[in-house]
Structures are given as C-alpha cells and as structure tokens.
Write an enzyme that holds these catalytic residues in place. Structure first.
Site, PDB file in Angstrom:
ATOM      1  CG  HIS A 191      -4.074 -10.347   3.390  1.00  0.00           C
ATOM      2  ND1 HIS A 191      -4.099  -9.572   2.285  1.00  0.00           N
ATOM      3  CD2 HIS A 191      -4.451 -11.810   3.441  1.00  0.00           C
ATOM      4  CE1 HIS A 191      -4.153 -10.341   1.162  1.00  0.00           C
ATOM      5  NE2 HIS A 191      -5.111 -11.721   1.777  1.00  0.00           N
ATOM      6  CB  CYS A 244      -4.872  -3.843   2.373  1.00  0.00           C
ATOM      7  SG  CYS A 244      -4.491  -5.180   0.973  1.00  0.00           S
TER       8      CYS A 244
END
Length: 255
Positions: A191, A244
């Site tokens: 992430h 991301c």
C-alpha cells in the site's frame, strides 16, 4: 562545477511507478496468464505490466517503448491507472532500458512485499507473488539472491518482517558503501498513501509498512533525503514502486 544532477542529486536514479500520484494501484487477476507466471490469482498490475512489456525484447528496447507498452497492457486489462517514469537526472526516453547496466561492478537489491495479512479490508493478495516473480526476473539480469547482495522483506512469517524500522534498516543497507559503478534495485509491492504536507500545500506520498497503525508511514521526502541524496555520482538505481499514489514516492525532480 558541481556534479550534482536535478535538485542536487548526484546518482542516476530511475523510478517506474504503477500509477500517478493521485491514483490508486490495483491488484491484477492473472488467471489468464501462462501457468509458469502464476503462483496464485493475484499480483500487482504494475509489476506484471513491466515484466510482460520487457519479456522477449532485445537490448535496443527503449524507455519510451516500455512506458507505451505498459500503458497498453494496463488499459487492455481495463485498468485505469497510468504508469509513470521519474528520474533524478534529465532523461532521454529513447535510451535502452537498463535494469542493471552492463558496466556495473557490484549489484545489490531490496525486495519488499506486504500483504497486510489479517488487517481486514486493507489486506492484499498479490504482493508476496510479486516478490517471487521479481526475484526470479532480476536474477536473470545479474542480481544475485545471495544474502550479501539481496534483502527480502515480507509479512509471510518467514522472511524479515516489513516493519517501518526494518524497511529503513534495509534501505540503509542497500545504499551504505555504494561506489561509482554500483547497480542498485528496489521493488516495493504494497500500500501507498498520501498525507497533507507540513506547509498545507498539497500532499506527501507515503509507503505503508506492515506496522503502520502504531509506527506510522514512510514519507517520500525522507526517502529522498536519507536514501537518494547520499548516493555518489556513478551509482545507478532502478526502482519499481507498485502501490497507490506512487508517481512521486521518491520525490525525484524529472517525470
């Protein structure tokens, strides 16, 4: 005169990111791929697109072609994310892709895959697969899996855990003692996030370690100051950031 590049960076650092800084990354369903490439049904879309684009290409294959091909592979899979390339120096997109320059004397690599096991909605499925694929892929390009030359961090209960402290320690290991002629490689699959920066104008991008709930995240500007800036001229570093908001995760000046 100074030998510093853009924004005072001496080394030649190239970063391939799976998406722009305002986009979220996506896991990929790889069920349609040849069985040799598949361990389970998930993997990072950026990692897959990079490997699929380069597969079978010769030494004349350029960064421009790579970015176009990655974009085509992602959009064919109905992915909205836009891959990006950023660098520490003014960059010639028509240069051949060099994961490890042929002249490199010594090669070190760091592979980080975080599935956030047991963390509810934040759990990912493909990040350990990405590490296995990338380890094999860079092995064919002159990066040894010997522990003297490679560190692997995963939350699989076997490898070193990708805590914030361990990630920083591994990044310091990667760059310490780097000499002109060295080739360094970093892959992060997990992430990424954004936090409002201190001046209130815009965002800093972050890498999210497995223990982020208590330890916090890793800021782009800290990666720049602690990892990138100390590298001497003549060091080549190739980074793949499959997360991301990864477009500017290393705060490199040219995109």
């Amino acid at each position: 005169g100074s030998n510093m590049g853009g924004d005072g960076i001496a080394a030649n650092v190239i970063q391939i990111a799976g998406c722009l800084e305002n986009q979220r990354g996506q896991d990929l369903d790889v069920s349609g791929l040849p069985k040799a490439e598949v361990t389970t049904m998930a993997g990072g879309a950026c990692t897959h697109a990079l490997q699929a684009a380069i597969e079978g290409k010769d030494a004349t294959y350029t960064y421009r072609e790579l970015m176009v091909d990655m974009g085509k592979i992602l959009s064919a899979g109905k992915y909205t994310q836009v891959p990006s390339l950023s660098s520490s120096q003014p960059f010639n997109l028509d240069a051949p892709v060099a994961i490890r320059p042929e002249t490199a004397a010594r090669a070190r690599s760091l592979l980080i895959g975080i599935n956030y096991k047991g963390q509810g909605r934040g759990e990912l499925k493909g990040c350990h697969n990405d590490v296995a694929k990338v380890q094999e892929w860079i092995g064919k390009r002159g990066f040894s899996a010997d522990p003297e030359s490679q560190r692997v961090l995963m939350d699989d209960g076997v490898a070193t855990s990708p805590t914030k402290a361990n990630i920083w320690s591994a990044l310091q290991w990667l760059v310490e003692g780097a000499q002109p002629g060295d080739a360094l490689f970093v892959h992060f699959s997990g992430h990424g996030g954004q936090v409002g920066n201190e001046d209130g104008l815009g965002f800093d991008q972050t890498l999210i370690p497995v223990d982020h709930k208590k330890a916090g995240s890793i800021l782009d500007e800290d990666i720049l100051s602690r990892v990138i800036m100390p590298l001497p001229k003549g060091v080549d570093m190739f980074c793949v950031m499959d997360c991301c908001h990864s477009g500017s995760i290393m705060d490199l000046p040219y995109t």
